[in-house]
Scaffold this active site. Structure first.
Site, short mmCIF file in Angstrom:
data_model
loop_
_atom_site.label_atom_id
_atom_site.label_comp_id
_atom_site.label_asym_id
_atom_site.label_seq_id
_atom_site.Cartn_x
_atom_site.Cartn_y
_atom_site.Cartn_z
N ILE A 1 1.38 -1.05 -0.16
CA ILE A 1 0.16 -0.55 0.02
C ILE A 1 0.88 1.47 0.07
O ILE A 1 2.09 1.37 0.83
CB ILE A 1 -0.61 -0.26 1.16
N LYS B 1 5.71 -0.19 12.82
CA LYS B 1 5.37 0.66 11.57
C LYS B 1 4.00 2.07 12.27
O LYS B 1 4.19 2.84 11.78
CB LYS B 1 3.96 -0.22 11.16
#
Lengths: 439, 439
Positions: A137, A206
């Site tokens: 993504i 993340k």
């Protein structure tokens, strides 16, 4: 056409192998798109024998430290992995030698991001990491470029496919955490030692990177609240469903009056929200900006080919000479990270108590909530059918589950109330709580 | 810091007004992110009196043609709108004078994209258009940069919020197209003359731009199959729901053996697909690439502030000197657009016939499908309750609806079969069909 961009890859596992294959098989198309030759020139791994779907013998290099600083390459692609060790050493060596670096290594960047951003800037090199957050993504690009005009209010996402797979299966098949974990391991979605994923650490790394991109702060390392999914029961998932929610492991970053709130925890999200509908191993990131409102990006968060797509996008940015500072602004402009206390977190809570079936138990529990100014949006107290999950255990203890949804309150009040409820002795096990995210 | 980037905006409607406000109120943050001052210096509109939430009198310019080529600006932002006329003339003048151009004008670019891309390249200027496709969603950047390593197999999306609002409301509230259109107009989601939206032309313009980004082909202008939502009935929507589908107006671009298939039409999509779950005025674009698999981007496709977010991202790309050729490669590398014949389209179809209630009618219909080698996945023929939508009309004609879902076949076979069924005289009105997209 300009000079070729020469690429060396260190680490030919799933991601590195796919990246090599993409670069070799698609050199012409990439060169057209970059108006410049983009060329793999070196590849390196301890394991030379494995099949990566493409013959890499012409590119083979044995010494990874030598490759990192070699005059033969312009870009060092680090797909070795690991927070420190050889990944960190080679990336530092490459940046020190003025090489551009592309990495998928979230653990290393969460810990050393600040140092590496400064090192890259000092040597005029680019350090790109699209693949480190949500795999294929393009969310780093969305935050750093696509939504650059916005003041970001909140970023949150499903950032670990293993956890999302387990939670999805628990709900769909009425299985326990342990059963779904075993299944995920069988299918290769979870490691033999799943701690890193299921305890939330991967999601935390993340989230740390998303925070720095969204708010321009220095990377937080492990200074972030982390709670995994190992204690989520089928009972919680079914109670959530009854109340109109689903449980997802979210990484959330938002600015509050007291600092940056960064947290990873199982979260109840409204069934009607976009994030609630992300099933299986997919990832999704929602970005809430003041001008654009909410953008949601959905796609594969792992897998060799999908992650290679992100690695190659980073390489192309370098080839096109359009790469940016690591977090979208000069390293010196990053502001210090100030952590908002988790106890100051405000939101709704789902609370589960296993209350003894005797007069006054429920009144005592409700009283403790009231003592702390916690208003209840809903309360469910009822005898469970013997076939329901956990009912035998409960019956044996002569106890019944009570579930409550609170209106917005603070983490501090909830924690103190739950500690007191436990001490009061009306519950057969420590009360559990799951945070609710207003979406 | 480098020289300031000086911006002039032409057209201060919803999008232009929000863009001006964003630039003026956020000059400092944008300048930090660009490492260079980013400054609005001129604004221009026929209407000087309207409130745009920010005082623009210091920037006001009266002559838009003069502004386009003025030495006072580096970037000309065109938010006037319209396929030709003053928008087209000023953009040409600005590019001719070596100004960068940022535009939200999909109609102009679908028609003149090829010419304008060449003009920009010839003068060394950038022509950016993130806002022209799906409003605030950074999909141009995703295709041109984030997924650049992929060979794109298909791009499709919900690209018009008005149509999606109407279809969502029809299904949720069991209302007719006309009722929902009137409601959308009342709420400001649809224009007084809604033709451009509901007949699919707006979706077509955006699809044309997605196609060129995805496949590197020259813009197709109006050489694309377009069918709007005006003939969709509540009956169709309810039949779709029964069969596990929802109806969405999609713009689809895909490469086939005979060329590029570009089509805009009401589409049955599986209820379980991500695109099926996009409700109301939201837009969504799905990009299917060979390495990344599928990425879905969801967000606001219209609105002043959301679209301004995209316009400003384009300006920032110019300020950072990271802007790319219009379709991600030099204009001379774009390949000619070769349209795949719509009759060659392959897929499943939903077919609705209103068959006379007499012996042999259904056999004749089924026979015609068989003649054309069309296999049926499901057939529903049943007497409707008198209260059902359309039942009175059907009863009056002594006819009953027959709905069929076909397995994959070609558009040519379906069209011919339906023409013959109509000619055979067993149906009370022309058969309808809705294409099914395999997702």
């Amino acid at each position: 056409m300009s000079e070729p961009l020469r690429i060396g890859i260190a680490g030919l596992g799933t991601v590195g192998g796919s990246t090599a294959r993409l670069l070799v098989t698609r050199e012409n198309e990439l060169s057209t798109k970059c108006d410049r030759p983009v060329r793999l020139v070196a590849a390196c791994d301890l394991d030379r024998a494995s099949d990566r779907g493409v013959d890499l013998s012409a590119y083979w290099v044995d010494d990874v430290m030598e490759l990192a600083a070699s005059d033969r390459i312009d870009v060092f692609v680090e797909t070795i992995g690991g927070e420190g060790g050889i990944a960190y050493e080679t990336v530092k060596a490459a940046l020190g030698a003025g090489k551009h670096v592309v990495t998928a290594n979230k653990a290393m960047l969460a810990k050393h991001g600040r140092e590496l951003a400064r090192l890259a800037e000092a040597s005029g090199a680019t350090l790109n990491f699209e693949a480190a957050v949500a795999g294929g993504i393009p969310v780093v690009k969305a935050l750093r470029e696509g939504l650059v005009g916005n003041t970001i209010r909140r970023v949150y996402g499903i950032l670990n496919g293993t956890c999302n797979y387990i939670l999805t299966r628990m709900e769909a098949e009425h299985l326990t955490f342990e059963e779904c974990l075993a299944e995920a391991q069988r299918l290769g979605y979870a490691e033999a030692d799943p701690t890193f994923d299921v305890e939330g650490f991967d999601t935390a790394h993340k989230t740390v990177l998303l925070t720095s991109l969204a708010f321009g702060t220095e990377t937080a390392g492990d200074d972030i609240y982390v709670e995994g999914i190992t204690r989520i029961t089928l009972e919680d998932i079914e109670a959530a469903a009854e109340l109109g929610y689903r449980i997802k492991l979210l990484g959330v970053a938002m600015r509050t009056d007291t600092g940056i709130e960064q947290r990873v925890h199982p979260t109840m999200v409204p069934q009607s929200s976009a994030i609630a509908r992300i099933d299986g191993v997919l990832n999704a990131v929602a970005i809430d900006g003041d001008f654009v409102d909410e953008i949601v990006l959905v796609g594969p968060g792992a897998g060799g080919d999908a992650t290679a797509s992100a690695v190659v996008a980073d390489i192309v940015d370098i080839a096109r000479n359009t790469a940016l500072p690591m977090f979208g602004r000069p390293a010196g402009e990053l502001t210090p990270y100030k952590r908002a206390a988790m106890r100051a977190h405000e939101g709704g809570y789902y609370i589960h108590c296993l209350a003894y079936d005797r007069p006054g138990a429920f009144a005592a529990i409700a009283g403790r909530m009231a003592d702390h100014g916690i208003s209840l949006e809903s309360i469910v107290q009822r005898h469970r059918a013997p076939s329901a999950d956990g009912a035998d255990r409960e019956a044996a203890r002569n106890a019944q589950p009570v579930t409550m949804i609170t209106y917005d309150t603070t983490e501090a009040e909830v924690r103190t109330a739950l500690e007191q409820i436990e001490r009061d002795g009306h519950v057969a096990e420590p009360p559990r709580m799951i945070r609710i995210e207003r979406l």
